[in-house]
Design an enzyme around this catalytic site. Structure first.
Site, PDB file in Angstrom:
ATOM      1  N   ASP A   1       0.956  -1.070  -0.028  1.00  9.87           N
ATOM      2  CA  ASP A   1       0.176   0.098   0.067  1.00  9.87           C
ATOM      3  C   ASP A   1       0.821   1.201   0.138  1.00  9.87           C
ATOM      4  O   ASP A   1       2.160   1.092   0.350  1.00  9.87           O
ATOM      5  CB  ASP A   1      -0.709  -0.069   1.405  1.00  9.87           C
ATOM      6  CG  ASP A   1      -1.995   0.978   1.254  1.00  9.87           C
ATOM      7  OD1 ASP A   1      -2.062   1.642   0.120  1.00  9.87           O
ATOM      8  OD2 ASP A   1      -2.833   1.140   2.141  1.00  9.87           O
TER       9      ASP A   1
ATOM     10  N   ASP B   1      -7.667  -7.313   0.222  1.00 10.91           N
ATOM     11  CA  ASP B   1      -6.926  -7.254   1.465  1.00 10.91           C
ATOM     12  C   ASP B   1      -7.662  -6.946   2.593  1.00 10.91           C
ATOM     13  O   ASP B   1      -8.452  -6.140   2.534  1.00 10.91           O
ATOM     14  CB  ASP B   1      -5.514  -6.670   1.508  1.00 10.91           C
ATOM     15  CG  ASP B   1      -5.875  -5.243   1.841  1.00 10.91           C
ATOM     16  OD1 ASP B   1      -5.772  -4.700   2.947  1.00 10.91           O
ATOM     17  OD2 ASP B   1      -6.432  -4.342   0.951  1.00 10.91           O
TER      18      ASP B   1
END
Lengths: 378, 378
Positions: free
Chosen positions: A93, A269
């Site tokens: 991320d 996720d």
């Protein structure tokens, strides 16, 4: 030379998609769930245990790792794969979401964001270019563009401003990423726009024009009702290039994922399987089971005698209850394992159903089993 | 029918002994270290991980398990082996030590001890007969007699009184154990007498006359200097029947164990490898390493490139430092694993050295390597 990054869509069933992502560290079958390894570890689990749940890729966090131990440190130690001894693909991320959710003081400008570290109070700067650099230092197979995540609710003007800034940052990330010319590695754009569909549409169209290797839908799973989230997914997914993977960030429950796959999502996720596992909650084919509940205290049954994972087949509910009540670390370890294994089992079921053209039946059966709930206590 | 409990002494080298214990759940090579599984789990570690460290037997605690989840509950669930999914031998402590160290209010009488549970404040009774019954319900391969453990320092009169009471309880445990006639299971007596050698001698002689299957030296590792502990071990061990295993309870550091083996001890248990592992400390061939120390932050070296365990060979010190500083559960898991593996590696080294008649050389080399300390930081 590693294989170039690629995505091959092998089958669709309605909007649901079965595919395969190729990365420098291996292949990922989609729909895929990525366990969250925020600080260079899926909490409590060795890499072997994570692999044995069926995971083919994990997620790392730019925000956490840039603050501790530092991206340059990780690079000097051989990159994140080597650091955490995870040989398979890693997606990182970009830090946009954590800057919003974790840092108290932040200053946003066209150039980037400056924020106070939640660890030591130091002021830290993150720009689109630095986010790409950090993710390259970590060695992420898939990097994410830096975006601005808003806390919702926000005004229409605010949502529009943040979406447009995220688009300009997307372009800068793309340029920075291409200047590094790392063969086989990928950068994904992130669709923003809150719950405003014409803003989502603009974001998706503009990002598509930039030709990212994949596209995420961001800014969801931040407290909005599931119906809102699914509506945005349903309308946004078809605006994204069909030949690229689609990643719904931070989602979600098994039900969220089932419904998002039905709407064309390929990757997920979420911290739920590990976080809830640390708090005594098991995800199973029969829905969630709260092991802290006294009704499990004498129950010799495993969580699921037909699970594909031994931890769900062997330990009694009574034992898992005992570990949970006693605050034993092994309870967190075993329930995190069981939950990640169930998430992977669900993904494997989805993949098989899509491949067989029986997604609708799989969805109905899965929903019915969850609804029916756990079989009666002894 | 399981094999009967037995102990075979295959070699001695000075006072050091190499042997094998046979139990209903398998064989244990001695000298042996038993990881502590207080509440039905070696803290943070799956049974597979514990086995992979080389452990052939673990220790369970009567005191903790009788309070939660309860001995009858464990028995109804198939016994402690089944409950915790540990298929190899289990030794259970009798509870005497924990009654002393954990319960605030306790009332001692000839009959037994009544104490306030540290969990819910309930008053609970433990007699020699009940301690044996509980350990049988748990299914311990090796049970320990109930004894009275004193906090030291204590007066000579107190030490004598507690030792004599422990002897009378030993007889009652023996009778209770024999009335259950569980083929192959064993009961060990516990030598008490504080730091008063003539009391230790009386205790050892009287217990030996009762023909237990093994003998423990109790009431040590409670804060006395190592020299005092080793002197008592050195003088007590030869008073115990040579054909039976000798177990030094609650000991200790690698150095304690090396010196105790030199004085004729066969079995150990201790929380140090797991407790210190949870606090960032690694036991290695080069002595202890405190991973919290900043000097490890950039160190790419593993803890011990020549360790027999992959966790000590693969993860960098920098990574273990990171996990420790970040308070990540995986740090506790990996360091507990590494420490248990080192304890087992030390035991394996001791066994090989005794078998080869080279114990003195092994001891000197091991001490020198510890003294030399960790190799210089980068």
């Amino acid at each position: 030379m590693p294989e170039p990054f690629s995505f091959m869509l092998s089958k669709t069933d309605g909007a649901a998609r079965r595919g395969e992502i190729v990365t420098p560290h291996g292949r990922v079958q989609t729909p895929a769930f990525m366990p969250v390894g925020t600080q260079g570890t899926v909490k409590g689990l060795t890499p072997d245990i994570v692999r044995e749940t069926g995971a083919e890729i994990v997620l790392g966090n730019t925000y956490h790792l840039m603050l501790r131990p530092g991206a340059e440190r990780v690079a000097a130690l051989g990159g994140l794969h080597q650091f955490m001894q995870w040989p398979l693909p890693i997606l990182t991320d970009s830090g946009g979401f954590q800057v919003m959710s974790l840092s108290e003081l932040r200053k946003l400008s066209e150039d980037g964001v400056t924020f106070r570290s939640h660890l030591d109070g130091a002021m830290v700067a993150l720009s689109p270019e630095r986010a790409v650099e950090i993710q390259a230092l970590l060695g992420a197979d898939i990097a994410m563009q830096l975006d601005e995540c808003l806390r919702l609710p926000a005004s229409l003007d605010e949502i529009k401003r943040a979406m447009e800034l995220s688009l300009r940052w997307a372009e800068r990330c793309k340029r920075a990423f291409e200047s590094r010319a790392r063969e086989g590695y990928a950068l994904f754009g992130i669709v923003q726009g809150g719950d405003v569909m014409n803003l989502r549409e603009t974001s998706a169209r503009e990002l598509s024009g930039m030709a990212f290797q994949g596209y995420a839908i961001g800014g969801l799973a931040v407290g909005e009702p599931q119906a809102v989230m699914l509506k945005i997914v349903e309308e946004t997914a078809p605006m994204l290039p069909a030949q690229c993977p689609r990643y719904l960030m931070g989602v979600g429950t098994p039900h969220d994922m089932l419904e998002a796959v039905a709407r064309g999502i390929d990757m997920f996720d979420c911290v739920l399987p590990t976080r809830n596992g640390r708090h005594g909650m098991a995800f199973t084919r029969f829905g969630p089971i709260n092991l802290a509940n006294a009704r499990h205290a004498a129950d010799p049954r495993p969580l699921d005698a037909e699970s594909s994972h031994p931890a769900a087949r062997t330990y009694s509910r009574a034992y898992l209850h005992h570990l949970t009540k006693a605050g034993e670390m092994l309870g967190a370890v075993l329930l995190s394992t069981v939950n990640l294994a169930y998430y992977q089992e669900l993904m494997a079921g989805l993949r098989a159903a899509i491949a067989a053209g029986s997604f609708a039946a799989f969805r109905a059966e899965t929903l019915a089993r969850w609804d029916q709930g756990d079989i009666a206590p002894l």
